[in-house]
Design a protein around this motif. Structure first.
Motif, PDB file in Angstrom:
ATOM      1  N   ASN A   1      -9.916   2.839  -0.587  1.00  0.00           N
ATOM      2  CA  ASN A   1     -10.450   2.348   0.681  1.00  0.00           C
ATOM      3  C   ASN A   1     -11.325   3.395   1.370  1.00  0.00           C
TER       4      ASN A   1
ATOM      5  N   ARG B   1      -2.736  -2.969  -2.022  1.00  0.00           N
ATOM      6  CA  ARG B   1      -1.275  -2.926  -1.846  1.00  0.00           C
ATOM      7  C   ARG B   1      -0.635  -4.261  -2.224  1.00  0.00           C
TER       8      ARG B   1
ATOM      9  N   ASP C   1      -7.622  -1.438   1.261  1.00  0.00           N
ATOM     10  CA  ASP C   1      -6.281  -0.875   1.056  1.00  0.00           C
ATOM     11  C   ASP C   1      -5.210  -1.958   1.087  1.00  0.00           C
TER      12      ASP C   1
ATOM     13  N   ALA D   1      -4.349   2.904  -2.992  1.00  0.00           N
ATOM     14  CA  ALA D   1      -4.994   1.960  -2.073  1.00  0.00           C
ATOM     15  C   ALA D   1      -5.785   2.701  -0.991  1.00  0.00           C
ATOM     16  N   SER D   2      -5.193   3.738  -0.429  1.00  0.00           N
ATOM     17  CA  SER D   2      -5.868   4.506   0.621  1.00  0.00           C
ATOM     18  C   SER D   2      -7.070   5.256   0.070  1.00  0.00           C
TER      19      SER D   2
END
Length: 377
Positions: A245, A65, A61, A241-242
């Protein structure tokens, strides 16, 4: 038999003249790409690796970012990680064909660049740098090359068994014309078996019919993997990103021991996470397919469930590049590709020499006719 060989000779000649340049390019680029991993480790070491630190991976993540801050208008197409080497940088490729290398310990940018020369070599090998048109030219040239290898074997076979020994050695002390002929004939014979395997394994990537043929001979069909039941298309409002991940971490927890992995966005909107594990022959490779928008798992294909067709598919790339047999296989593939590149050259020289030889008698005949006319006058 003589008429048959003459017909084969003509087929071999004209197919060779038609595709010689393409075969030369494919062979030279393939020859270079055999040692792609070793070349990259040697020439790109300063940004493929960072000094080892006693820290855990910063997290996918954070890397994503940082990428989004550096290139807010670019879309991720591929992320590569090497879990077996904690100090290996995380490579993020964008749709604009740029590659960003991030430090695995803090997520900071290490290097940014466009496609390197090895990527150009690969594109040249696959498409001749001509896109889809080049792909078509390349794949059919390889088909023709396989036919040429087969016709070449027919032409190589001596008419009399007592001449067999001559067909297996190069007469280095002979004239240039004879040495060139032997280089084409003898080296072509020794490399033909390997080149047929390399060519057919390359065609496996290009034609569905080749995959169908493998399925026929193995008695199994390529599996799509295990589909998830009751998949609900839910909206996922979490940042990209989350989402990435979570997908990555969940798979690593379920299937530990990963040596390398990659996340790619496919044309159909699926997100594919591919994880690699230690292997000796066929790649121990798991593939997971997610809905990119929601992050939900759609299907998974695990190496433990491979049938014979899946096993061959997992082996094919390493077979094509010689990696299947380690350094020995790579060296053999390298020299076979080098011989393959020489065949259009030596073949062209043979044709050119014969062409010039045929022209000479006609010129002398004209001179003779002219001299006779002058005498009669």
């Amino acid at each position: 038999m003589k008429q048959f060989k003459n017909a084969i000779r003509q087929i071999h000649l004209w197919l060779g003249l038609a595709t010689g340049l393409v075969v030369f390019i494919i062979s030279v680029t393939g020859c270079l790409y055999v040692f792609e991993e070793e070349i990259r480790d040697l020439t790109q070491k300063e940004y493929k690796y960072v000094p080892v630190q006693q820290k855990p991976f910063v997290g996918l993540d954070q890397v994503i970012r940082n990428f989004e801050q550096l290139a807010p208008k670019e879309k991720i197409t591929l992320i590569r990680m090497t879990e077996s080497e904690p100090n290996a940088t995380v490579a993020v490729s964008s749709k604009k064909k740029k590659v960003y290398y991030f430090n695995p310990y803090d997520g900071q940018l290490v290097n940014k660049g466009g496609a390197d020369w090895l990527s150009v070599v690969l594109d040249l090998h696959r498409t001749l740098l001509l896109g889809e048109v080049g792909e078509v030219i390349q794949r059919w040239s390889v088909v023709i090359f396989v036919l040429m290898l087969l016709t070449g074997l027919v032409l190589w076979f001596p008419n009399q068994m007592r001449l067999l020994k001559q067909s297996l050695s190069i007469k280095w002390k002979a004239s240039f014309k004879r040495v060139n002929y032997d280089l084409h004939n003898v080296l072509g014979f020794y490399a033909s078996g390997i080149l047929i395997v390399v060519s057919l394994s390359g065609l496996y990537f290009a034609f569905k019919e080749v995959k169908t043929g493998v399925s026929f001979f193995t008695g199994t069909k390529l599996s799509e993997g295990k589909k998830e039941k009751n998949v609900l298309q839910k909206e996922n409002h979490e940042p990209l990103a989350s989402r990435y991940n979570q997908i990555y971490q969940s798979i690593l927890l379920q299937y530990p021991g990963v040596t390398s992995s990659s996340i790619s966005v496919r044309k159909n909107g699926e997100l594919r996470l591919r994880t690699m594990y230690p292997y000796r022959w066929a790649r121990n490779q798991n593939s997971f397919f997610f809905d990119e928008a929601s992050g939900q798992l759609l299907r998974s294909k695990l190496y433990k469930d491979f049938n014979r067709a899946d096993f061959y598919e997992a082996t094919n790339y390493d077979l094509h590049t010689g990696q299947l047999f380690g350094w020995f296989g790579k060296i053999v593939a390298f020299f076979a590709s080098l011989i393959s590149a020489s065949l259009p050259v030596t073949g062209f020289v043979i044709w050119w020499k014969k062409r010039k030889k045929k022209k000479k008698p006609s010129v002398s005949r004209v001179r003779y006719d002219l001299s006779t006319t002058n005498l009669s006058v």
